[in-house]
Design a protein around this motif. Sequence first.
Motif, PDB file in Angstrom:
ATOM      1  N   LYS A   1       0.810  -1.202   0.022  1.00  0.00           N
ATOM      2  CA  LYS A   1       0.074   0.012  -0.042  1.00  0.00           C
ATOM      3  C   LYS A   1       0.978   1.191  -0.067  1.00  0.00           C
ATOM      4  N   PRO A   2       0.705   2.068  -0.926  1.00  0.00           N
ATOM      5  CA  PRO A   2       1.769   3.508  -1.175  1.00  0.00           C
ATOM      6  C   PRO A   2       1.268   4.370  -0.119  1.00  0.00           C
ATOM      7  N   ILE A   3       2.115   4.966   0.621  1.00  0.00           N
ATOM      8  CA  ILE A   3       2.095   5.940   1.694  1.00  0.00           C
ATOM      9  C   ILE A   3       1.879   7.481   0.886  1.00  0.00           C
ATOM     10  N   ALA A   4       0.823   7.864   0.992  1.00  0.00           N
ATOM     11  CA  ALA A   4       0.690   9.224   0.644  1.00  0.00           C
ATOM     12  C   ALA A   4       0.653  10.516   1.295  1.00  0.00           C
ATOM     13  N   MET A   5       1.796  10.467   2.204  1.00  0.00           N
ATOM     14  CA  MET A   5       2.058  11.636   3.011  1.00  0.00           C
ATOM     15  C   MET A   5       2.330  12.856   2.339  1.00  0.00           C
ATOM     16  N   THR A   6       1.813  14.206   2.751  1.00  0.00           N
ATOM     17  CA  THR A   6       2.254  15.255   2.114  1.00  0.00           C
ATOM     18  C   THR A   6       3.180  16.080   3.200  1.00  0.00           C
ATOM     19  N   LEU A   7       4.036  16.877   2.385  1.00  0.00           N
ATOM     20  CA  LEU A   7       4.555  18.036   3.123  1.00  0.00           C
ATOM     21  C   LEU A   7       3.753  18.911   4.074  1.00  0.00           C
ATOM     22  N   GLN A   8       2.701  18.899   3.698  1.00  0.00           N
ATOM     23  CA  GLN A   8       1.809  19.807   4.598  1.00  0.00           C
ATOM     24  C   GLN A   8       1.439  19.000   6.065  1.00  0.00           C
ATOM     25  N   GLN A   9       1.262  17.565   5.789  1.00  0.00           N
ATOM     26  CA  GLN A   9       1.228  16.768   7.161  1.00  0.00           C
ATOM     27  C   GLN A   9       2.470  16.768   7.931  1.00  0.00           C
ATOM     28  N   LEU A  10       3.660  16.615   7.210  1.00  0.00           N
ATOM     29  CA  LEU A  10       4.838  16.849   7.896  1.00  0.00           C
ATOM     30  C   LEU A  10       5.204  18.001   8.544  1.00  0.00           C
ATOM     31  N   ARG A  11       4.729  19.011   7.910  1.00  0.00           N
ATOM     32  CA  ARG A  11       4.714  20.194   8.688  1.00  0.00           C
ATOM     33  C   ARG A  11       3.806  20.387  10.169  1.00  0.00           C
ATOM     34  N   TYR A  12       2.656  19.776  10.018  1.00  0.00           N
ATOM     35  CA  TYR A  12       1.674  19.691  10.858  1.00  0.00           C
ATOM     36  C   TYR A  12       2.265  18.815  12.239  1.00  0.00           C
ATOM     37  N   ALA A  13       2.908  17.857  11.655  1.00  0.00           N
ATOM     38  CA  ALA A  13       3.493  16.832  12.708  1.00  0.00           C
ATOM     39  C   ALA A  13       4.819  17.757  13.702  1.00  0.00           C
ATOM     40  N   VAL A  14       5.342  18.286  12.737  1.00  0.00           N
ATOM     41  CA  VAL A  14       6.698  18.918  13.261  1.00  0.00           C
ATOM     42  C   VAL A  14       6.233  20.116  14.207  1.00  0.00           C
ATOM     43  N   ALA A  15       5.111  20.849  14.119  1.00  0.00           N
ATOM     44  CA  ALA A  15       4.581  21.893  14.795  1.00  0.00           C
ATOM     45  C   ALA A  15       3.915  21.260  16.247  1.00  0.00           C
ATOM     46  N   ILE A  16       3.339  20.203  15.883  1.00  0.00           N
ATOM     47  CA  ILE A  16       2.492  19.694  17.347  1.00  0.00           C
ATOM     48  C   ILE A  16       3.797  19.152  18.212  1.00  0.00           C
ATOM     49  N   ASP A  17       4.738  18.784  17.741  1.00  0.00           N
ATOM     50  CA  ASP A  17       5.766  18.229  18.386  1.00  0.00           C
ATOM     51  C   ASP A  17       6.615  19.352  19.049  1.00  0.00           C
ATOM     52  N   ARG A  18       6.523  20.408  18.596  1.00  0.00           N
ATOM     53  CA  ARG A  18       7.285  21.626  19.177  1.00  0.00           C
ATOM     54  C   ARG A  18       6.493  22.445  20.145  1.00  0.00           C
ATOM     55  N   TYR A  19       5.391  22.604  19.704  1.00  0.00           N
ATOM     56  CA  TYR A  19       4.287  23.120  20.634  1.00  0.00           C
ATOM     57  C   TYR A  19       3.675  21.994  21.820  1.00  0.00           C
ATOM     58  N   ARG A  20       3.779  21.034  21.325  1.00  0.00           N
ATOM     59  CA  ARG A  20       3.237  20.187  22.298  1.00  0.00           C
ATOM     60  C   ARG A  20       1.599  20.500  22.688  1.00  0.00           C
ATOM     61  N   SER A  21       1.009  20.946  21.707  1.00  0.00           N
ATOM     62  CA  SER A  21      -0.436  21.158  21.900  1.00  0.00           C
ATOM     63  C   SER A  21      -0.926  21.340  20.623  1.00  0.00           C
ATOM     64  N   PHE A  22      -2.057  20.593  20.289  1.00  0.00           N
ATOM     65  CA  PHE A  22      -2.870  20.757  18.909  1.00  0.00           C
ATOM     66  C   PHE A  22      -3.266  22.288  18.699  1.00  0.00           C
ATOM     67  N   ALA A  23      -3.907  22.791  19.934  1.00  0.00           N
ATOM     68  CA  ALA A  23      -4.292  24.276  19.800  1.00  0.00           C
ATOM     69  C   ALA A  23      -3.230  25.099  19.431  1.00  0.00           C
ATOM     70  N   ALA A  24      -2.200  25.244  20.010  1.00  0.00           N
ATOM     71  CA  ALA A  24      -1.007  26.058  19.847  1.00  0.00           C
ATOM     72  C   ALA A  24      -0.443  25.987  18.350  1.00  0.00           C
ATOM     73  N   ALA A  25      -0.182  24.599  18.019  1.00  0.00           N
ATOM     74  CA  ALA A  25       0.351  24.416  16.861  1.00  0.00           C
ATOM     75  C   ALA A  25      -0.854  24.750  15.496  1.00  0.00           C
TER      76      ALA A  25
END
Length: 329
Positions: free
Chosen positions: A18-42
């Motif tokens: 099954k191909p993985i169709a991740m996007t750069l946008q999703q990666l940016r979202y993941a990095v932001a959540i890791d940085r802010y430790r909050s979905f709301a802040a990210a």
Amino acid sequence: MHTSIDKQMFLIIFASIKPIAMTLQQLRYAVAIDRYRSFAAAADALDVTQPTLSGMIGKLEEELDVKLFERSNRKVSTTTIGTKIVEQARRILMETDRIKELVSESKQATSGNFRLAVGPSIAPYILPDFIRIYIADYPQVVLSMEEMRPETMVKALLDATVDAGIATTGHITDGIYEIPLYTERFFVYLSENCRRKLPTFRPEELEHEHLWVMKEVQCLRESAFSFCKGRIGKRHVYEAGNIDTLIRIVDANGGYTIIPEMHLPMLSETQRQNVRSIDGNHLSMRKVSMYIREDYVRERMLNTVTDTLKRFMPTGMMEPALIKNGIRL
């Protein structure tokens, strides 16, 4: 015969993956959540709604078949596998941004986002004029600035969360490149009751006076304590949080303190009478540099910083080579 069977088996297995169709946008979202430790802040930092952010991360976790973040009512934590994936995402985004930077440089364009970190002991002296001039001269650049301690700045550079940083010299580490910007002299500020008529300051003349120094500003502390070595009497050293406080303490309680050259215009006419240059071999200056990642390519953008500094820095303070040639990567 075996080769034909092996080839058919490979095609069957490959087709079943099954191909993985991740996007750069999703990666940016993941990095932001890791940085802010909050979905709301990210979500706020990314200027998207929280449901949009949560939905995109949910899809990414589903595609990867792993849990990236542990959610609770109070905090968000990154899982062990999530930490590894986020680190790889940072590398991918960094390389993607470098492609954009190379294209921008090739077009000789001065536009886009530029994130600059400035050390807290330097920010009060350069930011007011810098922001005013920069915004007027480079309207196509989206400038964001943040005060950061040097150790935090270095980490932010390595993580590519800032483009460049300005701090005192001496913070080079693997992957970081230092560009000398300017050298700033230190002066002594004396109280009225211990003011001397001599044009320069000699530590031995004030051996019984209180020396007030900046807390947690290493270059000023080193300068101050170099004076202490030359003092005959008992050492009296007190620490304060900022230079304005130090000056008020000196005015009210006597003694003296160390101030950088760019603080002189902030003094009143009366207070300027209490300033003396420093005599002897004591540490009496600080060197300030720009820090970037070693692989940074936006030469034109870096020169917008130095060109702006040239507009308001005191004559003779900036590095001569920088004035003549600018930054060359």
